[in-house]
Design an enzyme around this catalytic site. Structure first.
Site, PDB file in Angstrom:
ATOM      1  N   HIS A  86      12.407  41.963  76.165  1.00 22.03           N
ATOM      2  CA  HIS A  86      12.546  42.118  74.708  1.00 22.03           C
ATOM      3  C   HIS A  86      11.182  41.983  74.005  1.00 22.03           C
ATOM      4  O   HIS A  86      10.997  41.105  73.149  1.00 22.03           O
ATOM      5  CB  HIS A  86      13.560  41.109  74.145  1.00 22.03           C
ATOM      6  CG  HIS A  86      14.179  41.556  72.853  1.00 22.03           C
ATOM      7  ND1 HIS A  86      15.465  41.259  72.474  1.00 22.03           N
ATOM      8  CD2 HIS A  86      13.669  42.301  71.820  1.00 22.03           C
ATOM      9  CE1 HIS A  86      15.719  41.781  71.286  1.00 22.03           C
ATOM     10  NE2 HIS A  86      14.638  42.426  70.871  1.00 22.03           N
TER      11      HIS A  86
ATOM     12  N   SER B  55      16.956  48.853  71.651  1.00 26.51           N
ATOM     13  CA  SER B  55      17.648  48.445  70.421  1.00 26.51           C
ATOM     14  C   SER B  55      18.287  47.063  70.604  1.00 26.51           C
ATOM     15  O   SER B  55      17.641  46.039  70.362  1.00 26.51           O
ATOM     16  CB  SER B  55      18.670  49.510  70.006  1.00 26.51           C
ATOM     17  OG  SER B  55      19.685  49.657  70.977  1.00 26.51           O
ATOM     18  N   ARG B  56      19.531  47.032  71.071  1.00 23.87           N
ATOM     19  CA  ARG B  56      20.197  45.778  71.393  1.00 23.87           C
ATOM     20  C   ARG B  56      21.027  45.997  72.662  1.00 23.87           C
ATOM     21  O   ARG B  56      21.662  47.049  72.820  1.00 23.87           O
ATOM     22  CB  ARG B  56      21.122  45.325  70.252  1.00 23.87           C
ATOM     23  CG  ARG B  56      20.408  44.759  69.036  1.00 23.87           C
ATOM     24  CD  ARG B  56      19.712  43.428  69.326  1.00 23.87           C
ATOM     25  NE  ARG B  56      19.094  42.850  68.141  1.00 23.87           N
ATOM     26  CZ  ARG B  56      17.815  43.013  67.805  1.00 23.87           C
ATOM     27  NH1 ARG B  56      17.010  43.744  68.540  1.00 23.87           N
ATOM     28  NH2 ARG B  56      17.327  42.412  66.726  1.00 23.87           N
TER      29      ARG B  56
ATOM     30  N   GLU C  78      20.510  37.637  76.990  1.00 30.62           N
ATOM     31  CA  GLU C  78      19.064  37.399  77.080  1.00 30.62           C
ATOM     32  C   GLU C  78      18.807  35.908  77.108  1.00 30.62           C
ATOM     33  O   GLU C  78      19.407  35.189  76.300  1.00 30.62           O
ATOM     34  CB  GLU C  78      18.357  38.052  75.891  1.00 30.62           C
ATOM     35  CG  GLU C  78      18.514  39.567  75.917  1.00 30.62           C
ATOM     36  CD  GLU C  78      17.796  40.303  74.786  1.00 30.62           C
ATOM     37  OE1 GLU C  78      17.063  39.649  74.025  1.00 30.62           O
ATOM     38  OE2 GLU C  78      17.980  41.524  74.681  1.00 30.62           O
TER      39      GLU C  78
ATOM     40  N   MET D 130      18.704  58.057  64.154  1.00 29.17           N
ATOM     41  CA  MET D 130      17.510  58.672  63.562  1.00 29.17           C
ATOM     42  C   MET D 130      17.057  57.864  62.348  1.00 29.17           C
ATOM     43  O   MET D 130      16.867  58.381  61.258  1.00 29.17           O
ATOM     44  CB  MET D 130      17.831  60.140  63.211  1.00 29.17           C
ATOM     45  CG  MET D 130      16.655  61.002  62.809  1.00 29.17           C
ATOM     46  SD  MET D 130      15.209  60.915  63.862  1.00 29.17           S
ATOM     47  CE  MET D 130      15.679  61.964  65.236  1.00 29.17           C
ATOM     48  N   GLY D 131      16.891  56.552  62.554  1.00 24.75           N
ATOM     49  CA  GLY D 131      16.280  55.723  61.511  1.00 24.75           C
ATOM     50  C   GLY D 131      14.768  55.793  61.652  1.00 24.75           C
ATOM     51  O   GLY D 131      14.225  56.754  62.202  1.00 24.75           O
ATOM     52  N   ARG D 132      14.093  54.757  61.167  1.00 26.28           N
ATOM     53  CA  ARG D 132      12.622  54.767  61.206  1.00 26.28           C
ATOM     54  C   ARG D 132      12.092  54.907  62.638  1.00 26.28           C
ATOM     55  O   ARG D 132      11.195  55.692  62.908  1.00 26.28           O
ATOM     56  CB  ARG D 132      12.073  53.473  60.628  1.00 26.28           C
ATOM     57  CG  ARG D 132      12.288  53.269  59.155  1.00 26.28           C
ATOM     58  CD  ARG D 132      11.717  51.912  58.768  1.00 26.28           C
ATOM     59  NE  ARG D 132      11.926  51.590  57.381  1.00 26.28           N
ATOM     60  CZ  ARG D 132      13.048  51.084  56.887  1.00 26.28           C
ATOM     61  NH1 ARG D 132      14.085  50.856  57.688  1.00 26.28           N
ATOM     62  NH2 ARG D 132      13.157  50.812  55.608  1.00 26.28           N
TER      63      ARG D 132
ATOM     64  N   ALA E 257       9.425  44.907  72.690  1.00 28.24           N
ATOM     65  CA  ALA E 257       9.021  46.198  72.111  1.00 28.24           C
ATOM     66  C   ALA E 257       8.144  46.029  70.865  1.00 28.24           C
ATOM     67  O   ALA E 257       7.265  46.851  70.617  1.00 28.24           O
ATOM     68  CB  ALA E 257      10.243  47.046  71.796  1.00 28.24           C
TER      69      ALA E 257
HETATM   70  C1  GLV Z   1      13.542  43.087  67.505  1.00 29.15           C
HETATM   71  O1  GLV Z   1      14.348  43.311  68.360  1.00 29.15           O
HETATM   72  C2  GLV Z   1      13.823  43.227  66.125  1.00 29.15           C
HETATM   73  O2  GLV Z   1      14.998  43.455  65.746  1.00 29.15           O
HETATM   74  O3  GLV Z   1      12.892  43.113  65.319  1.00 29.15           O
END
Ligand code: GLV
Length: 340
Positions: free
Chosen positions: A297, A248-249, A278, A166-168, A299
């Site tokens: 990747h 995320s990762r 990746e 629950m970050g940004r 987003a």
């Molecule tokens: C993208 O994956 C970032 O960490 O900004």
């Protein structure tokens, strides 16, 4: 003199190595504040190229998430004071090694929050409504008529979403979920009571969240604690109708376990923007599955957001060049006025 073709000239400005071509506003922001050298070319430098490029004279490195910046790179640059990553994640940087050497590490949070949440939502909706299968069905000429029972997905409005982290970005997901009338659960190893209250999210421990959620979306950084957070055991707890989203990762998830869970219909579908390796190798079993949406990747990849990330990465560097503490400092232990 500042150049973007790998040529540099003498000046009093701090020397910065930019490891990739980045959006122009980032370079424009560096003009006048740093003498920068950009490693030319569309692709990230190989390890050998990077080690060849770093020289004792560099004071700063502006990196992207594709370059591992470790002790070897740092030691090749004895004058290095800052590594500014053009990403919110910084698992490509050995922060401990940097801190030991009093090298400041910065990242670019905030400017990509909404764009990343928009994209996680895109994956969530596409996976829930069987977009890869529906597109193939049409393109391959299987569409003969409207079918009462073909390509049936899962409802989003009114369902329960479980947000991991629950970050940004997690909070931005919760706000979108509220707009869809969803119940919002969250799990976070760090207490997030205030932000959770603001976005109307309820804490659950991970197993309970996985049992209750119709959608699970991951928004944690990659750390030793989150590596492998999702494996066969976690997918087995989820509903057979559940949709899993990861922006995320990749290494937060055991990818083989996820492929198996999707193949065996342990869960309904997934939307993935990040992978253990990746680029995703073209023989990966995920590519044989129709119930997963796969993207490379991207987003944070909107024009405005990538411009903002590049500019913020430059600003982080220039703030340190002025002798000030940067706003997005990842390793405060390395900071001190005696650095200047
Ligand atoms: C993208 O994956 C970032 O960490 O900004």
């Amino acid at each position: 003199m500042s150049t973007d073709d790998g040529i540099t000239g003498a000046s009093e400005l701090p020397r910065v190595l930019v490891t990739r071509q980045i959006p122009k506003p980032g370079l424009t922001a560096l003009h006048g504040g740093a003498e920068y050298t950009v490693l030319a070319g569309r692709w990230p430098p190989s390890r050998e190229q990077l080690l060849y490029a770093v020289e004792p004279g560099f004071w700063g490195i502006l990196s992207t998430l594709t370059e591992p910046i470790d002790a070897e790179v740092m030691d090749a640059c004895p004058g290095l004071r800052v590594v500014s990553n053009m990403a919110v994640g910084y698992d490509n940087i050995d922060v401990e090694a940097a801190t030991k050497r009093r090298i400041l590490v910065t990242n670019t949070p905030g400017v990509l929050t909404e764009t990343t949440a928009d994209f996680a939502w895109t994956l969530l909706m596409a996976a829930a409504r069987c977009l890869p299968a529906a597109s193939r069905y049409l393109r391959e000429g299987q569409w003969r008529t409207w079918e009462p029972e073909a390509l049936l997905g899962q409802d989003i409005a009114g369902a329960t979403i479980g947000i991991i982290g629950m970050g940004r970005i997690g909070a931005a997901m919760a706000q979108r979920a509220r707009g869809f009338g969803m119940k919002v659960l969250y799990y976070d190893p760090v207490p997030r009571l205030e932000v959770a209250r603001e976005v109307g999210a309820y804490y659950r421990d991970l197993p309970d969240l996985l049992r209750d959620a119709d959608f699970v979306s991951v928004h944690v950084p990659l750390t030793p604690q989150t590596r492998g957070l999702f494996g066969a055991e976690q997918f087995a707890l989820m509903k057979p109708t559940a949709v899993f989203v990861n922006t995320s990762r990749g290494p937060v998830v055991d990818q083989r376990a996820l492929s198996d869970a999707l193949r065996d219909k342990v869960i309904f579908a997934a939307g993935l923007d990040v992978f253990e390796t990746e680029p995703l190798p073209l023989d990966d079993p995920l590519l044989t599955l129709d119930n997963v949406v796969l993207t490379p990747h991207i987003a944070s990849a909107s024009v405005a957001t990538r411009n903002r990330m590049a500019t913020l990465a430059a600003d982080n560097l220039l703030t340190v060049a002025r002798g000030q503490r940067p706003q997005h400092l990842v390793n405060p232990a390395a900071w001190g006025k005696d650095l200047f």
